[in-house]
Motif scaffolding. Structure first.
Motif, PDB file in Angstrom:
ATOM      1  N   GLU A  25     -18.730  15.527  -0.160  1.00  0.00           N
ATOM      2  CA  GLU A  25     -18.405  14.368  -1.013  1.00  0.00           C
ATOM      3  C   GLU A  25     -18.122  14.779  -2.451  1.00  0.00           C
ATOM      4  O   GLU A  25     -17.153  14.335  -3.057  1.00  0.00           O
ATOM      5  CB  GLU A  25     -19.584  13.384  -0.976  1.00  0.00           C
ATOM      6  N   PHE A  29     -14.064  16.538  -1.424  1.00  0.00           N
ATOM      7  CA  PHE A  29     -13.313  15.297  -1.647  1.00  0.00           C
ATOM      8  C   PHE A  29     -12.847  15.185  -3.093  1.00  0.00           C
ATOM      9  O   PHE A  29     -11.812  14.567  -3.362  1.00  0.00           O
ATOM     10  CB  PHE A  29     -14.171  14.093  -1.281  1.00  0.00           C
ATOM     11  N   TYR A  30     -13.590  15.762  -4.023  1.00  0.00           N
ATOM     12  CA  TYR A  30     -13.161  15.729  -5.429  1.00  0.00           C
ATOM     13  C   TYR A  30     -11.840  16.480  -5.599  1.00  0.00           C
ATOM     14  O   TYR A  30     -10.924  16.013  -6.272  1.00  0.00           O
ATOM     15  CB  TYR A  30     -14.251  16.343  -6.306  1.00  0.00           C
ATOM     16  N   LEU A  32      -9.667  17.137  -3.164  1.00  0.00           N
ATOM     17  CA  LEU A  32      -8.627  16.407  -2.439  1.00  0.00           C
ATOM     18  C   LEU A  32      -8.168  15.177  -3.212  1.00  0.00           C
ATOM     19  O   LEU A  32      -6.981  14.829  -3.187  1.00  0.00           O
ATOM     20  CB  LEU A  32      -9.162  15.986  -1.064  1.00  0.00           C
ATOM     21  N   ARG A  33      -9.105  14.522  -3.920  1.00  0.00           N
ATOM     22  CA  ARG A  33      -8.740  13.346  -4.710  1.00  0.00           C
ATOM     23  C   ARG A  33      -7.820  13.727  -5.861  1.00  0.00           C
ATOM     24  O   ARG A  33      -6.872  13.009  -6.182  1.00  0.00           O
ATOM     25  CB  ARG A  33     -10.009  12.668  -5.229  1.00  0.00           C
ATOM     26  N   SER A  36      -4.443  14.299  -4.350  1.00  0.00           N
ATOM     27  CA  SER A  36      -3.794  13.063  -3.912  1.00  0.00           C
ATOM     28  C   SER A  36      -3.196  12.284  -5.076  1.00  0.00           C
ATOM     29  O   SER A  36      -2.236  11.538  -4.894  1.00  0.00           O
ATOM     30  CB  SER A  36      -4.809  12.181  -3.174  1.00  0.00           C
ATOM     31  N   ASP A  44      -2.755   9.126   1.340  1.00  0.00           N
ATOM     32  CA  ASP A  44      -3.831  10.106   1.311  1.00  0.00           C
ATOM     33  C   ASP A  44      -4.911   9.713   0.304  1.00  0.00           C
ATOM     34  O   ASP A  44      -6.105   9.891   0.553  1.00  0.00           O
ATOM     35  CB  ASP A  44      -3.278  11.494   0.997  1.00  0.00           C
ATOM     36  N   LYS A  45      -4.497   9.146  -0.822  1.00  0.00           N
ATOM     37  CA  LYS A  45      -5.480   8.681  -1.818  1.00  0.00           C
ATOM     38  C   LYS A  45      -6.292   7.503  -1.266  1.00  0.00           C
ATOM     39  O   LYS A  45      -7.499   7.403  -1.501  1.00  0.00           O
ATOM     40  CB  LYS A  45      -4.768   8.276  -3.103  1.00  0.00           C
ATOM     41  N   ILE A  48      -8.916   8.956   1.172  1.00  0.00           N
ATOM     42  CA  ILE A  48     -10.023   9.638   0.498  1.00  0.00           C
ATOM     43  C   ILE A  48     -10.930   8.638  -0.214  1.00  0.00           C
ATOM     44  O   ILE A  48     -12.159   8.738  -0.166  1.00  0.00           O
ATOM     45  CB  ILE A  48      -9.470  10.692  -0.482  1.00  0.00           C
ATOM     46  N   ASP A  49     -10.324   7.632  -0.859  1.00  0.00           N
ATOM     47  CA  ASP A  49     -11.133   6.610  -1.531  1.00  0.00           C
ATOM     48  C   ASP A  49     -11.948   5.793  -0.527  1.00  0.00           C
ATOM     49  O   ASP A  49     -13.061   5.343  -0.840  1.00  0.00           O
ATOM     50  CB  ASP A  49     -10.231   5.685  -2.345  1.00  0.00           C
ATOM     51  N   LEU A  51     -13.327   6.894   2.122  1.00  0.00           N
ATOM     52  CA  LEU A  51     -14.445   7.709   2.608  1.00  0.00           C
ATOM     53  C   LEU A  51     -15.528   7.938   1.556  1.00  0.00           C
ATOM     54  O   LEU A  51     -16.430   8.750   1.778  1.00  0.00           O
ATOM     55  CB  LEU A  51     -13.929   9.068   3.091  1.00  0.00           C
ATOM     56  N   ARG A  52     -15.458   7.253   0.429  1.00  0.00           N
ATOM     57  CA  ARG A  52     -16.446   7.439  -0.633  1.00  0.00           C
ATOM     58  C   ARG A  52     -17.854   7.102  -0.124  1.00  0.00           C
ATOM     59  O   ARG A  52     -18.085   6.014   0.416  1.00  0.00           O
ATOM     60  CB  ARG A  52     -16.070   6.558  -1.828  1.00  0.00           C
TER      61      ARG A  52
END
Length: 343
Positions: A25, A29-30, A32-33, A36, A44-45, A48-49, A51-52
């Motif tokens: 997380e 994910f940081y 990947l964010r 994105s 894609d953004k 990812i958002d 899945l926070r």
């Protein structure tokens, strides 16, 4: 010693597995964010958002499941544990799906369906429906009968409607505003009471307006739906910009008209926000006290563009008038004083 070793392994699992989810997380994910945000796709953004906090929660549930399986708990406790884990998983999965659907819905409307309103009201309703379905599935999974709950909700609906009359009034007024398509996000509107601004969002309770001074006006949907509204973006964003001008009575009006139109055409083509193919117009309006009045009609692409268009036109017109010798008179007042009569 083996018992101590077993508990040590279980404690390690209880620490390491959630830590792995937290690592995914916070770091994976940081990264990947950040990637994105540079991507032109957008989906894609949204993913990812959505899945926070979900990886951390699911890893914690996995750790609890693994530990509980090794502890050889009593059957009654295992049954409660299994139901609790299923409820948490189903609700978290429903939360993930609601975020995903809401994000994709907003993205789809913004990109491909400009005729549909991408407001918070539409997104929130879709997310609430998915969450409610998730809760009902979770209740059914643990053996709670859903039919009596739905019946109770139906019977108590009238009482809830009476208690939340104002809230429901604003909710249905919001749906009415969206259904009529007379106000959309981004429109500049003016209410009968004088409030005006760009429509920032339409929520389940309020419509948010942003003034040019960057202040927010919160208007209840019920008030908005019953108010007389001027929408400066309907039926199209383009709008006329009328600039009043006055020249002295000594001026050659033919020359004034020719010079003014030349400046107006130049402004329409060169200034950002002007409509390049629009032909400006001049209309004489009145014989004033000090000058001949007329209006110059320009065309702006939208409400916000009119200010720069008017600014540039006035500045360039004054400079051109000075070059052509055309005077813009200022008010002059002559005062005659009668001498006091001598006795």
């Amino acid at each position: 010693m083996s018992l101590l070793k077993t508990y040590g392994v279980l404690l390690l699992i209880l620490i390491l597995v959630p830590s792995l989810g937290l690592f995914v997380e916070r770091f994976v994910f940081y990264k990947l964010r950040k990637l994105s945000e540079k991507s032109p796709w957008g989906w894609d953004k949204v993913l990812i958002d959505s899945l926070r906090y979900i990886p951390t929660l699911w890893s914690f549930l996995v750790a609890l499941y693994l530990v509980s399986e090794e502890l050889k708990l009593p059957k009654s406790i295992v049954l409660v544990k299994d139901k609790a884990l299923w409820v948490l998983f189903i609700i978290s999965f429903a939360l993930f799906v609601s975020r995903l659907v809401g994000g994709f819905l907003r993205l789809y409307i913004n990109r491909y369906r400009e005729d549909l309103p991408a407001t918070s009201l539409v997104v929130q309703v879709s997310r609430v429906v998915i969450l409610v379905v998730g809760v009902l599935i979770a209740l059914d999974k643990i053996g709670v009968a859903i039919t009596p709950i739905l019946t109770a909700l139906g019977v108590g609906g009238l009482a809830v409607a009476l208690a939340l009359r104002d809230t429901l009034e604003n909710l249905f007024a919001g749906f009415h505003i969206l259904a009529t398509k007379q106000i959309k996000v981004g429109d500049y509107i003016r209410l009968q009471s004088g409030e005006e601004g760009f429509v920032e969002d339409i929520t389940w309770r309020n419509t948010i307006l942003r003034q040019p001074a960057n202040n927010l006006i919160i208007v209840p949907n019920s008030k908005l739906s019953t108010s007389i509204i001027t929408n400066f973006h309907m039926p199209q964003p383009e709008m006329s910009v009328i600039v009043p001008v006055g020249v002295s009575y000594d001026s050659d009006l033919e020359k004034v008209e020719r010079v003014t139109l030349e400046v107006a055409r130049e402004v329409q083509k060169e200034v950002e926000g002007g409509v390049p193919d629009f032909e400006p117009m001049i209309r004489l309006t009145a014989f004033g006290d000090f000058f001949i009045n007329f209006n110059v009609i320009l065309r702006a692409k939208d409400f916000g563009s009119q200010h720069l268009l008017r600014h540039e036109f006035i500045k360039r017109l004054k400079k051109r008038y000075e070059q052509e010798g055309i005077k813009i008179p200022f008010p002059v007042r002559e005062v005659y004083l009668n001498p006091a009569s001598k006795e």
